[in-house]
Design a protein around this motif. Structure first.
Motif, PDB file in Angstrom:
ATOM      1  N   ARG A 117      12.493   2.032  33.618  1.00 10.70           N
ATOM      2  CA  ARG A 117      11.764   2.233  32.369  1.00 10.70           C
ATOM      3  C   ARG A 117      10.920   3.501  32.410  1.00 10.70           C
ATOM      4  NH1 ARG A 117      11.553  -2.594  29.691  1.00 10.70           N
ATOM      5  NH2 ARG A 117      10.844  -1.289  27.977  1.00 10.70           N
ATOM      6  N   GLY A 227       6.148  -1.292  46.571  1.00 13.17           N
ATOM      7  CA  GLY A 227       7.473  -0.699  46.539  1.00 13.17           C
ATOM      8  C   GLY A 227       8.033  -0.887  45.144  1.00 13.17           C
ATOM      9  N   PRO A 230      12.608  -3.083  44.489  1.00 15.02           N
ATOM     10  CA  PRO A 230      13.184  -3.786  45.638  1.00 15.02           C
ATOM     11  C   PRO A 230      14.407  -4.595  45.179  1.00 15.02           C
ATOM     12  CG  PRO A 230      11.349  -5.030  44.785  1.00 15.02           C
ATOM     13  CD  PRO A 230      11.431  -3.779  43.953  1.00 15.02           C
ATOM     14  N   PHE A 240       7.499 -14.046  38.907  1.00 17.16           N
ATOM     15  CA  PHE A 240       7.834 -12.685  38.495  1.00 17.16           C
ATOM     16  C   PHE A 240       9.271 -12.616  37.980  1.00 17.16           C
ATOM     17  CE2 PHE A 240       3.908 -11.386  40.267  1.00 17.16           C
ATOM     18  CZ  PHE A 240       3.625 -10.166  39.670  1.00 17.16           C
ATOM     19  N   PRO A 241       9.494 -11.784  36.969  1.00 17.26           N
ATOM     20  CA  PRO A 241      10.831 -11.702  36.374  1.00 17.26           C
ATOM     21  C   PRO A 241      11.861 -11.199  37.391  1.00 17.26           C
ATOM     22  CG  PRO A 241       9.424  -9.936  35.550  1.00 17.26           C
ATOM     23  CD  PRO A 241       8.544 -10.865  36.320  1.00 17.26           C
ATOM     24  N   LEU A 246      14.321  -8.716  33.583  1.00 23.01           N
ATOM     25  CA  LEU A 246      13.969  -7.300  33.414  1.00 23.01           C
ATOM     26  C   LEU A 246      14.990  -6.592  32.532  1.00 23.01           C
ATOM     27  CD1 LEU A 246      12.671  -6.540  36.999  1.00 23.01           C
ATOM     28  CD2 LEU A 246      11.316  -6.555  34.896  1.00 23.01           C
ATOM     29  N   ARG A 249      14.258  -7.540  29.027  1.00 20.73           N
ATOM     30  CA  ARG A 249      13.122  -6.757  28.494  1.00 20.73           C
ATOM     31  C   ARG A 249      13.574  -5.339  28.116  1.00 20.73           C
ATOM     32  NH1 ARG A 249       8.064  -9.175  32.206  1.00 20.73           N
ATOM     33  NH2 ARG A 249       8.626 -11.338  31.721  1.00 20.73           N
TER      34      ARG A 249
ATOM     35  N   VAL B   2       1.268  -2.709  29.317  1.00 23.27           N
ATOM     36  CA  VAL B   2       2.234  -2.995  30.375  1.00 23.27           C
ATOM     37  C   VAL B   2       1.543  -2.860  31.728  1.00 23.27           C
ATOM     38  CG1 VAL B   2       4.394  -2.260  31.443  1.00 23.27           C
ATOM     39  CG2 VAL B   2       4.129  -2.113  28.963  1.00 23.27           C
ATOM     40  N   SER B   4       2.397  -3.574  35.795  1.00 24.28           N
ATOM     41  CA  SER B   4       3.463  -3.951  36.724  1.00 24.28           C
ATOM     42  C   SER B   4       3.044  -5.071  37.660  1.00 24.28           C
ATOM     43  CB  SER B   4       3.903  -2.733  37.521  1.00 24.28           C
ATOM     44  OG  SER B   4       2.775  -2.150  38.125  1.00 24.28           O
ATOM     45  N   ARG B   5       1.729  -5.386  37.695  1.00 21.22           N
ATOM     46  CA  ARG B   5       1.271  -6.491  38.542  1.00 21.22           C
ATOM     47  C   ARG B   5       1.150  -7.800  37.771  1.00 21.22           C
ATOM     48  NH1 ARG B   5      -1.384  -4.219  43.349  1.00 21.22           N
ATOM     49  NH2 ARG B   5      -1.093  -1.975  43.245  1.00 21.22           N
ATOM     50  N   ASP B   6       1.474  -7.729  36.465  1.00 19.90           N
ATOM     51  CA  ASP B   6       1.383  -8.927  35.626  1.00 19.90           C
ATOM     52  C   ASP B   6       2.798  -9.379  35.260  1.00 19.90           C
ATOM     53  OD1 ASP B   6       0.922 -10.811  33.622  1.00 19.90           O
ATOM     54  OD2 ASP B   6       0.693  -9.256  32.091  1.00 19.90           O
ATOM     55  N   PRO B   7       3.200 -10.597  35.690  1.00 21.48           N
ATOM     56  CA  PRO B   7       4.584 -11.031  35.457  1.00 21.48           C
ATOM     57  C   PRO B   7       4.973 -11.068  33.987  1.00 21.48           C
ATOM     58  CG  PRO B   7       3.264 -12.813  36.438  1.00 21.48           C
ATOM     59  CD  PRO B   7       2.407 -11.590  36.432  1.00 21.48           C
ATOM     60  N   LYS B   8       3.998 -11.308  33.094  1.00 24.86           N
ATOM     61  CA  LYS B   8       4.315 -11.411  31.670  1.00 24.86           C
ATOM     62  C   LYS B   8       4.658 -10.046  31.080  1.00 24.86           C
ATOM     63  CE  LYS B   8       3.166 -15.741  29.918  1.00 24.86           C
ATOM     64  NZ  LYS B   8       3.047 -16.365  31.226  1.00 24.86           N
ATOM     65  N   THR B  10       5.151  -6.973  32.895  1.00 25.78           N
ATOM     66  CA  THR B  10       5.811  -5.926  33.688  1.00 25.78           C
ATOM     67  C   THR B  10       7.224  -5.652  33.167  1.00 25.78           C
ATOM     68  OG1 THR B  10       6.331  -5.132  35.901  1.00 25.78           O
ATOM     69  CG2 THR B  10       6.780  -7.455  35.473  1.00 25.78           C
ATOM     70  N   ILE B  11       7.635  -4.388  33.280  1.00 25.47           N
ATOM     71  CA  ILE B  11       8.967  -4.020  32.798  1.00 25.47           C
ATOM     72  C   ILE B  11       9.806  -3.448  33.933  1.00 25.47           C
ATOM     73  CG2 ILE B  11       8.373  -3.732  30.374  1.00 25.47           C
ATOM     74  CD1 ILE B  11       7.941  -0.766  30.886  1.00 25.47           C
ATOM     75  N   ALA B  12       9.240  -3.397  35.131  1.00 25.43           N
ATOM     76  CA  ALA B  12      10.024  -2.922  36.277  1.00 25.43           C
ATOM     77  C   ALA B  12       9.701  -3.818  37.466  1.00 25.43           C
ATOM     78  CB  ALA B  12       9.685  -1.470  36.597  1.00 25.43           C
ATOM     79  N   ALA B  13      10.612  -3.822  38.430  1.00 24.49           N
ATOM     80  CA  ALA B  13      10.410  -4.659  39.610  1.00 24.49           C
ATOM     81  C   ALA B  13       9.557  -3.903  40.616  1.00 24.49           C
ATOM     82  CB  ALA B  13      11.757  -5.016  40.226  1.00 24.49           C
ATOM     83  N   VAL B  14       8.459  -4.512  41.037  1.00 22.29           N
ATOM     84  CA  VAL B  14       7.668  -3.938  42.119  1.00 22.29           C
ATOM     85  C   VAL B  14       7.487  -5.011  43.186  1.00 22.29           C
ATOM     86  CG1 VAL B  14       6.436  -2.291  40.657  1.00 22.29           C
ATOM     87  CG2 VAL B  14       5.427  -4.516  41.140  1.00 22.29           C
ATOM     88  N   GLN B  15       7.194  -4.565  44.385  1.00 23.40           N
ATOM     89  CA  GLN B  15       7.118  -5.491  45.501  1.00 23.40           C
ATOM     90  C   GLN B  15       5.908  -5.121  46.333  1.00 23.40           C
ATOM     91  OE1 GLN B  15       9.613  -4.107  48.603  1.00 23.40           O
ATOM     92  NE2 GLN B  15      10.283  -6.165  49.162  1.00 23.40           N
ATOM     93  N   HIS B  16       5.136  -6.129  46.687  1.00 16.40           N
ATOM     94  CA  HIS B  16       4.021  -5.889  47.580  1.00 16.40           C
ATOM     95  C   HIS B  16       4.529  -6.088  49.000  1.00 16.40           C
ATOM     96  CE1 HIS B  16       0.919  -5.700  44.451  1.00 16.40           C
ATOM     97  NE2 HIS B  16       1.853  -6.330  43.804  1.00 16.40           N
ATOM     98  N   PRO B  17       4.519  -5.051  49.817  1.00 16.62           N
ATOM     99  CA  PRO B  17       5.079  -5.196  51.147  1.00 16.62           C
ATOM    100  C   PRO B  17       4.305  -6.252  51.927  1.00 16.62           C
ATOM    101  CG  PRO B  17       4.557  -2.898  50.656  1.00 16.62           C
ATOM    102  CD  PRO B  17       3.932  -3.734  49.593  1.00 16.62           C
ATOM    103  N   GLU B  21       9.158 -10.303  53.919  1.00 13.89           N
ATOM    104  CA  GLU B  21       9.536 -10.279  52.500  1.00 13.89           C
ATOM    105  C   GLU B  21      11.038 -10.572  52.319  1.00 13.89           C
ATOM    106  OE1 GLU B  21       7.869 -10.018  49.689  1.00 13.89           O
ATOM    107  OE2 GLU B  21       9.490  -9.556  48.312  1.00 13.89           O
TER     108      GLU B  21
END
Lengths: 420, 99
Positions: A117, A227, A230, A240-241, A246, A249, B2, B4-8, B10-17, B21
């Motif tokens: 996005r 990251g 992932p 999480f979606p 995604l 969306r 928007v 990215s830390r809010d599941p409702k 967020t529009i992209a996938a992010v990952q907390h290392p 994991e």
């Protein structure tokens, strides 16, 4: 506002601020001037005909200190897009341009830019795809990338290229959209043709286009790093979606993007005095029974045929499709409902089916009562001329075949060599 | 807005290392790195600085200690530590040979 040419814009009579200047520019250089005005910060590109002058001009601007941007010289188009994806993630306004096989080589990264996005803006100077080798214009390169999630806007003249690049940033960076935008224009026919282009003053552009904020900026914290992209598993995890959510969306954002584009156009018209019609543009369609439909150079040529068609008793007008992705189904339905015949001219082939624009125009009209008869034509592939005569010939054929509502599963190509 | 830390929104996938994991990737291993403390310079020479294995481990599975320790829960057995050790102190042993 989905109809009315730019010359009919409501604000056309307002006084032009003195800081504007009009230059005689090629389509490529019109794009470069718009990128400079947008204060793009990172440019990454690989040369390919007929796109190269866009980035050559930008490199002059950077060299002269007129544009404070970083030029990244990369070894391929794949790398060009990959580097812009990284830059855009951190909240940097980015630009690239390409054509034909360069665009094909970018294919994978196009999907990553959209899926992340990121509001990357790119000019696609449209050109044929081999084999056989061709450096001449058609729409095959851009049309072949329609399913990557990018917004695609087709332009018809150099002023529209300049204006659309500025609009593209505004649309791409809108929080309801956050998607990459491709500004597409015909190779040579626009890219290398000189036309007067009115440039906005820097103050006007700055007001229209404030600095960009990435939706990932919150995530890009040095104290609490994350990251991006992932592996996502098939099912949502910890609320999480997952991939499917995604992608849902992304599709929703595309579905809403045509409305955002029309808002942006209205705002741009207030500043510039020019309105290009939003998602689609109509030419003499109000009283028309027959609509010629095309994108870019196809619709320009179709417009030239309207006087002759009307003199011959065919009440015709032209629908220019500016926004090819997301496909403006509603706008097309509204303009074409009540027409008797629709002739679609495609400078591309969705190989194995028919012209892409034709197939999608038909799909947009599905389910309306008493729909028009739609007939497609393949024209101007690989730089072959699409002439006014071809537009007239196609329209006449469509009108003739509409009388018995003939269904033709095979495609009709115009201006082929004799005996083909 | 928007976020990215809010599941409702967020529009992209992010990952907390975080540790683990991707699950316990140590089960992928065919060869395990074994550090020979008689050869490791961090042990044989208390003032020496090295930690080359710690630096090179692509998974961050080697501790910056004296001697360094391998986290076998997540070590995939790639062997980069054994290749990079300037003192030849790490051997790759087949999993079934020794516990």
């Amino acid at each position: 506002m989905t109809s009315g040419g730019k010359q009919e814009a409501e604000d056309a009579s307002r006084p032009v601020p003195p800081a504007r200047e009009t230059l005689i520019l090629t389509g490529n250089h019109a794009a470069s001037f718009a990128v400079k005005a947008a204060r793009v910060q990172v440019i990454s590109a690989y040369p390919i005909t007929p796109q190269s002058p866009v980035v050559e001009k930008l490199s002059e601007f950077v060299e002269d200190g007129e544009l404070k941007a970083r030029m990244i010289r990369v070894e391929s188009e794949q790398s060009a897009m990959a580097s812009l994806i990284s830059a855009s993630t951190t909240g940097t306004r980015v630009f690239t341009a390409t054509s034909s096989h360069g665009l094909s080589y970018m294919h994978e990264q196009l999907a990553w830019a959209a899926g992340t996005r990121l509001p990357v803006v790119m000019c696609i100077v449209t050109r044929a795809i081999g084999a056989p080798w061709s450096v001449w214009p058609d729409h095959q390169d851009a049309v072949s990338e329609r399913d990557t999630g990018w917004i695609q806007i087709f332009c018809e003249d150099n002023q529209e290229i300049y204006d659309t690049v500025l609009e593209a940033y505004k649309i791409a960076e809108d929080e309801r959209v956050y998607l990459p935008v491709a500004v597409c224009y015909d190779g040579y026919i626009l890219s290398h043709t000189l036309m007067p282009v009115e440039l906005m003053s820097q103050a006007e552009v700055d007001k229209f286009l404030p600095p960009f904020k990435s939706h990932l900026m919150l995530a890009m914290s040095m104290d609490d790093p994350v990251g991006v992209n992932p592996v996502t598993v098939p099912e949502p995890r910890e609320g999480f979606p997952a991939y499917m959510e995604l992608r849902h969306r992304m599709q929703k954002a595309l579905e809403g993007a045509a409305a955002v584009m029309e808002e942006v156009e209205a705002e741009f018209a207030k500043v510039s005095g020019r309105h290009h019609g939003g998602a689609v543009r109509s030419y003499r369609l109000d009283d028309a029974e027959v609509a010629l439909v095309g994108m870019g150079s196809c619709s320009s040529q179709a417009k030239v045929a309207i006087d002759d068609l009307r003199a011959a008793g065919i009440k015709a007008g032209v629908l220019t499709v500016r926004l090819f992705r997301p496909f403006p189904k509603r706008q097309i339905r509204e303009v074409l409902k009540g027409k008797k015949v629709v002739a679609v001219f495609d400078r591309d082939v969705a190989y194995g089916l028919e012209g892409a624009l034709c197939a999608e125009t038909k799909a947009s009209l599905y389910g309306i009562p008493d729909p028009p008869y739609v007939h497609g034509f393949i024209v101007g592939i690989g730089g072959r001329d699409f002439t006014t005569e071809n537009a007239i010939e196609g329209t006449r054929l469509a009108v003739e075949r509409s009388r018995n509502r003939e269904i033709h599963d095979e495609t009709t190509w115009l201006n082929l060599m004799e005996g083909e | 807005m928007v976020n990215s830390r809010d599941p409702k929104s967020t529009i992209a996938a992010v990952q907390h290392p975080t540790v683990g994991e991707a699950g316990k990737t140590g089960t992928w291993r065919t060869f395990r790195p074994v550090i020979d403390e008689n050869k490791c310079i961090l042990v044989t020479s208390p003032k020496a600085r090295c930690h080359t294995c710690w630096m090179f481990c692509p998974e961050g599975n080697i501790s910056k200690t004296r001697p360094p320790r391998v986290n076998y829960d997540y070590c995939k057995g790639c062997g980069i530590c054994a290749q990079s050790c300037p003192h030849d102190a790490i051997a790759m042993r087949k999993e079934e040979d020794e516990p």
